[in-house]
Write a protein that holds these residues in place. Structure first.
Motif, PDB file in Angstrom:
ATOM      1  N   LYS A  33      61.126  30.060  75.828  1.00 53.81           N
ATOM      2  CA  LYS A  33      60.808  31.834  76.033  1.00 53.81           C
ATOM      3  C   LYS A  33      62.047  32.460  75.811  1.00 53.81           C
ATOM      4  CE  LYS A  33      58.826  35.293  77.603  1.00 53.81           C
ATOM      5  NZ  LYS A  33      57.774  36.022  76.849  1.00 53.81           N
ATOM      6  N   ARG A  34      61.937  33.391  75.049  1.00 53.60           N
ATOM      7  CA  ARG A  34      62.946  34.408  74.592  1.00 53.60           C
ATOM      8  C   ARG A  34      62.673  35.703  74.906  1.00 53.60           C
ATOM      9  NH1 ARG A  34      61.639  31.483  69.999  1.00 53.60           N
ATOM     10  NH2 ARG A  34      60.595  33.447  69.060  1.00 53.60           N
ATOM     11  N   PHE A  35      63.707  36.397  75.292  1.00 56.70           N
ATOM     12  CA  PHE A  35      63.437  37.971  75.409  1.00 56.70           C
ATOM     13  C   PHE A  35      64.334  38.646  74.418  1.00 56.70           C
ATOM     14  CE2 PHE A  35      62.975  36.424  79.947  1.00 56.70           C
ATOM     15  CZ  PHE A  35      61.140  36.966  79.911  1.00 56.70           C
TER      16      PHE A  35
ATOM     17  N   VAL B  36      65.848  32.363  76.959  1.00 52.09           N
ATOM     18  CA  VAL B  36      66.044  31.922  78.534  1.00 52.09           C
ATOM     19  C   VAL B  36      65.454  30.618  79.006  1.00 52.09           C
ATOM     20  CG1 VAL B  36      65.159  33.042  80.765  1.00 52.09           C
ATOM     21  CG2 VAL B  36      65.478  34.431  78.927  1.00 52.09           C
TER      22      VAL B  36
ATOM     23  N   GLY C 247      67.398  30.725  84.160  1.00 55.19           N
ATOM     24  CA  GLY C 247      66.186  30.449  83.433  1.00 55.19           C
ATOM     25  C   GLY C 247      65.270  30.069  84.325  1.00 55.19           C
TER      26      GLY C 247
ATOM     27  N   SER D 144      63.895  31.279  87.245  1.00 50.46           N
ATOM     28  CA  SER D 144      62.726  32.088  87.783  1.00 50.46           C
ATOM     29  C   SER D 144      61.668  32.356  86.723  1.00 50.46           C
ATOM     30  CB  SER D 144      63.119  33.429  88.159  1.00 50.46           C
ATOM     31  OG  SER D 144      63.757  33.339  89.477  1.00 50.46           O
ATOM     32  N   THR D 145      62.218  32.495  85.394  1.00 47.05           N
ATOM     33  CA  THR D 145      61.449  32.718  84.176  1.00 47.05           C
ATOM     34  C   THR D 145      60.714  31.298  83.955  1.00 47.05           C
ATOM     35  OG1 THR D 145      62.983  34.110  83.273  1.00 47.05           O
ATOM     36  CG2 THR D 145      61.493  32.957  81.724  1.00 47.05           C
TER      37      THR D 145
ATOM     38  N   ARG E 230      57.626  31.433  86.290  1.00 42.27           N
ATOM     39  CA  ARG E 230      56.583  32.461  85.781  1.00 42.27           C
ATOM     40  C   ARG E 230      55.912  32.146  84.714  1.00 42.27           C
ATOM     41  NH1 ARG E 230      57.307  37.591  87.919  1.00 42.27           N
ATOM     42  NH2 ARG E 230      56.629  38.551  85.930  1.00 42.27           N
ATOM     43  N   CYS E 231      56.477  31.100  83.739  1.00 42.16           N
ATOM     44  CA  CYS E 231      55.904  30.371  82.633  1.00 42.16           C
ATOM     45  C   CYS E 231      54.551  29.446  83.265  1.00 42.16           C
ATOM     46  CB  CYS E 231      56.824  29.684  81.650  1.00 42.16           C
ATOM     47  SG  CYS E 231      57.838  30.572  80.957  1.00 42.16           S
TER      48      CYS E 231
ATOM     49  N   GLU F  77      54.384  34.733  82.408  1.00 42.14           N
ATOM     50  CA  GLU F  77      55.272  34.969  81.084  1.00 42.14           C
ATOM     51  C   GLU F  77      54.600  33.968  80.241  1.00 42.14           C
ATOM     52  OE1 GLU F  77      57.647  36.935  80.632  1.00 42.14           O
ATOM     53  OE2 GLU F  77      58.583  37.503  82.533  1.00 42.14           O
TER      54      GLU F  77
ATOM     55  N   ASP G  46      59.768  30.944  94.340  1.00 44.08           N
ATOM     56  CA  ASP G  46      60.880  31.676  93.707  1.00 44.08           C
ATOM     57  C   ASP G  46      61.642  32.201  94.590  1.00 44.08           C
ATOM     58  OD1 ASP G  46      62.371  32.553  91.661  1.00 44.08           O
ATOM     59  OD2 ASP G  46      61.081  34.294  91.018  1.00 44.08           O
TER      60      ASP G  46
ATOM     61  N   GLY H  62      68.694  27.712  80.370  1.00 44.93           N
ATOM     62  CA  GLY H  62      67.506  27.544  79.850  1.00 44.93           C
ATOM     63  C   GLY H  62      67.058  25.824  79.613  1.00 44.93           C
TER      64      GLY H  62
END
Length: 246
Positions: A15-17, A22, A45, A47-48, A51-52, A57, A167, A218
């Motif tokens: 996952k990238r922003f 991330v 990374g 929490s992200t 969310r994935c 996400e 989380d 990440g």
């Protein structure tokens, strides 16, 4: 559980922003009834990644399966997966205009289309499970932070999830309320719930986790039983982190 594999399986997920990576080509299997606690510095990374796992996400690469169902944001499976995954956030996100009972009964009524009475009965059971039988009619503003977070856990449980994601569930709480939320999570773990927990509660990780994962930039840099990862980490970055926080 309707299949023989892991409760959650991630392969090569990224996952990238913008230019920031991330989550970086990460693999993870979480077994049925396993409790995994993810630790790591802020911005690593964690929490992200959570969310994935429930489709909040969208992945840039890789696959995620929950209960054998592949999470594909382009089709209906995202709803099937979300129904299998309960999520408890740092902020409680309760509806302020609904009492505790209605907050917990809402999703089963609207998403699972349960009849009102069945949803309310189930909500009563979930609130009893988190120790809030006496607060069914209370609104969020009338509850302490610890009580609100326990309502949020009951709300996630109301969907009968196969996997529960947490989380940093205690980080917004006053110190004296942290224990009551961790006690509910401990009880869930002992009942066999599959749980992935992002937390800074090292004591909880030592006592309840089957596995501790250390994440940075990440990537999973360290993964193993709590005593090994917390007391004798092999990766220099993990050692540096735990030297500071323990």
């Amino acid at each position: 559980m309707d299949h023989d594999g892991p409760a959650l399986r991630a392969r090569g997920i990224s996952k990238r922003f913008g230019d920031l990576v991330v989550v970086d080509a990460l693999d993870l299997d979480v077994a049925v009834s396993e409790v995994v606690v993810m630790l790591g510095p802020s911005g690593s990374g964690k929490s992200t990644l959570l969310r994935c796992f429930n489709g909040l996400e969208r992945l840039d690469a890789g696959i995620i399966e929950v209960g054998g169902v592949r999470l594909d944001p382009t089709c209906d499976t995202i709803h099937a997966v979300r129904a299998k995954v309960g999520m408890v956030f740092q902020q409680f996100n309760l509806f302020p205009h609904l009492n505790a009972l209605d907050n917990v009964a809402l999703a089963p009524r609207t998403v699972l289309k349960l009849p009102k009475e069945q949803a309310l009965n189930q909500a009563r059971e979930r609130l009893e499970r988190v120790g809030l039988s006496a607060k069914l009619d209370s609104y969020p503003a009338e509850l302490s932070g610890g009580q609100q977070q326990r309502v949020a856990i009951a709300r996630a449980l109301a969907m009968d999830p196969q996997v529960m994601l947490f989380d940093e569930p205690t980080s917004a709480l006053d110190p004296e309320m942290i224990g009551e939320v961790l006690a509910v999570m401990r009880d869930l773990a002992q009942s066999g719930m599959t749980m992935i927990v992002v937390s800074h509660e090292i004591g909880f990780a030592r006592e309840v986790a089957h596995r501790v994962i250390f994440l940075d930039e990440g990537k999973i840099l360290e993964s193993g039983p709590p005593n090994q990862v917390l007391s004798a980490p092999r990766h220099p970055r993990a050692k540096e982190f735990f030297d500071k926080v323990l």
